[in-house]
Structures are given as structure tokens and as C-alpha cells.
Design a protein around this motif. Structure first.
Motif, mmCIF file in Angstrom:
data_model
loop_
_atom_site.group_PDB
_atom_site.id
_atom_site.type_symbol
_atom_site.label_atom_id
_atom_site.label_comp_id
_atom_site.label_asym_id
_atom_site.label_seq_id
_atom_site.Cartn_x
_atom_site.Cartn_y
_atom_site.Cartn_z
ATOM 1 N N CYS A 1 50.170 -42.240 65.884
ATOM 2 C CA CYS A 1 48.850 -41.993 65.108
ATOM 3 C C CYS A 1 49.431 -41.279 64.048
ATOM 4 O O CYS A 1 47.920 -41.281 62.939
ATOM 5 C CB CYS A 1 48.948 -40.565 65.513
ATOM 6 S SG CYS A 1 48.181 -40.648 67.604
ATOM 7 N N SER A 2 50.331 -41.178 63.276
ATOM 8 C CA SER A 2 50.853 -40.619 61.733
ATOM 9 C C SER A 2 49.779 -42.263 61.427
ATOM 10 O O SER A 2 49.961 -42.191 59.242
ATOM 11 C CB SER A 2 52.146 -40.820 61.514
ATOM 12 O OG SER A 2 52.517 -41.763 61.560
ATOM 13 N N HIS A 3 49.464 -43.188 61.863
ATOM 14 C CA HIS A 3 48.481 -44.806 60.878
ATOM 15 C C HIS A 3 47.916 -45.066 60.530
ATOM 16 O O HIS A 3 46.759 -44.985 59.850
ATOM 17 C CB HIS A 3 49.518 -45.833 61.129
ATOM 18 C CG HIS A 3 50.814 -46.242 61.623
ATOM 19 N ND1 HIS A 3 51.729 -46.150 60.790
ATOM 20 C CD2 HIS A 3 51.662 -46.011 62.850
ATOM 21 C CE1 HIS A 3 52.961 -46.739 60.675
ATOM 22 N NE2 HIS A 3 53.433 -45.945 62.515
ATOM 23 N N VAL A 4 46.940 -43.499 61.641
ATOM 24 C CA VAL A 4 46.170 -43.419 61.405
ATOM 25 C C VAL A 4 45.443 -42.754 59.778
ATOM 26 O O VAL A 4 45.961 -41.750 59.996
ATOM 27 C CB VAL A 4 44.829 -42.925 63.039
ATOM 28 C CG1 VAL A 4 43.231 -42.830 62.961
ATOM 29 C CG2 VAL A 4 45.052 -43.872 64.253
ATOM 30 N N SER A 5 44.621 -43.634 59.429
ATOM 31 C CA SER A 5 44.192 -42.904 57.771
ATOM 32 C C SER A 5 42.765 -42.978 57.416
ATOM 33 O O SER A 5 42.323 -42.084 56.563
ATOM 34 C CB SER A 5 45.495 -43.105 56.426
ATOM 35 O OG SER A 5 45.434 -44.589 56.738
ATOM 36 N N SER A 6 42.126 -43.683 57.782
ATOM 37 C CA SER A 6 41.234 -44.022 57.364
ATOM 38 C C SER A 6 40.189 -44.502 58.390
ATOM 39 O O SER A 6 40.737 -45.304 59.452
ATOM 40 C CB SER A 6 41.009 -44.889 56.433
ATOM 41 O OG SER A 6 40.903 -46.148 56.317
#
Length: 95
Positions: free
Chosen positions: A46-51
Motif C-alpha cells: 500500500c505504500s506505493h499508493v500515492s496519488s
């Protein structure tokens, strides 16, 4: 329109457009922004979900127009989350 595939009318929106006739869209986009923010804090994948990208909004006008089950990201272009939000004011579970 994608009539040859499913018959809907498609538009792409950021959530900041003025007077598009969908009063519920900006509020839904704000909630999506909150979801993206919270997912990014979870760590791991989930840390790759940024925008988020623009919202793809579809209208199914009847006459055979329909949702067609599909895979949203066959090319693995970086999208990680897909959300379906029904903006029909009178929509009820089971419709």
C-alpha cells in the motif's frame, strides 16, 4: 462512447470541474483522496499508493448499454486500486 463494447458514455474528471451536473462527484473524489492518503500510510504494498488519476465516469443510457466485466490494468501501468462508486441519487443495493 464505447458503444461497440458496452454502450456507455465516458468522461474523465478531476473533481474540480464547475457545473458538470453531477453534484455528488466532487464529494466522492474527496473521499477517494482520503482513501489514497490512508492507504499510503499502511506500508507494504500500500505504500506505493500515492496519488489518483482522473475519475472515469460512465453513464449507461439504456437500450442495451451495460457494464462489461473486465480487468482494469492488464498492462500493469502502475495503477493499484480501482474503486466503483455509484452516484445515482436513488440507487439502492440490489439495483
Amino acid at each position: 462512447t464505447m458503444k461497440h463494447v458496452r454502450g456507455d458514455h465516458v468522461g474523465w474528471f478531476s473533481g474540480t470541474e464547475a457545473d458538470i451536473g453531477w453534484e455528488l462527484l466532487p464529494a466522492a473524489m474527496k473521499k477517494t483522496d482520503t482513501l489514497v492518503n490512508e492507504l499510503g500510510k499502511l506500508g507494504g504494498e500500500c505504500s506505493h499508493v500515492s496519488s489518483r488519476s482522473q475519475a472515469m465516469c460512465s453513464v449507461y443510457p439504456g437500450g442495451g448499454a451495460r457494464y462489461v466485466r473486465h480487468v482494469d490494468n492488464p498492462d500493469q501501468n502502475g495503477r493499484l486500486v480501482t474503486a466503483l462508486i455509484y452516484l445515482n441519487e436513488s440507487w439502492e443495493e440490489g439495483d
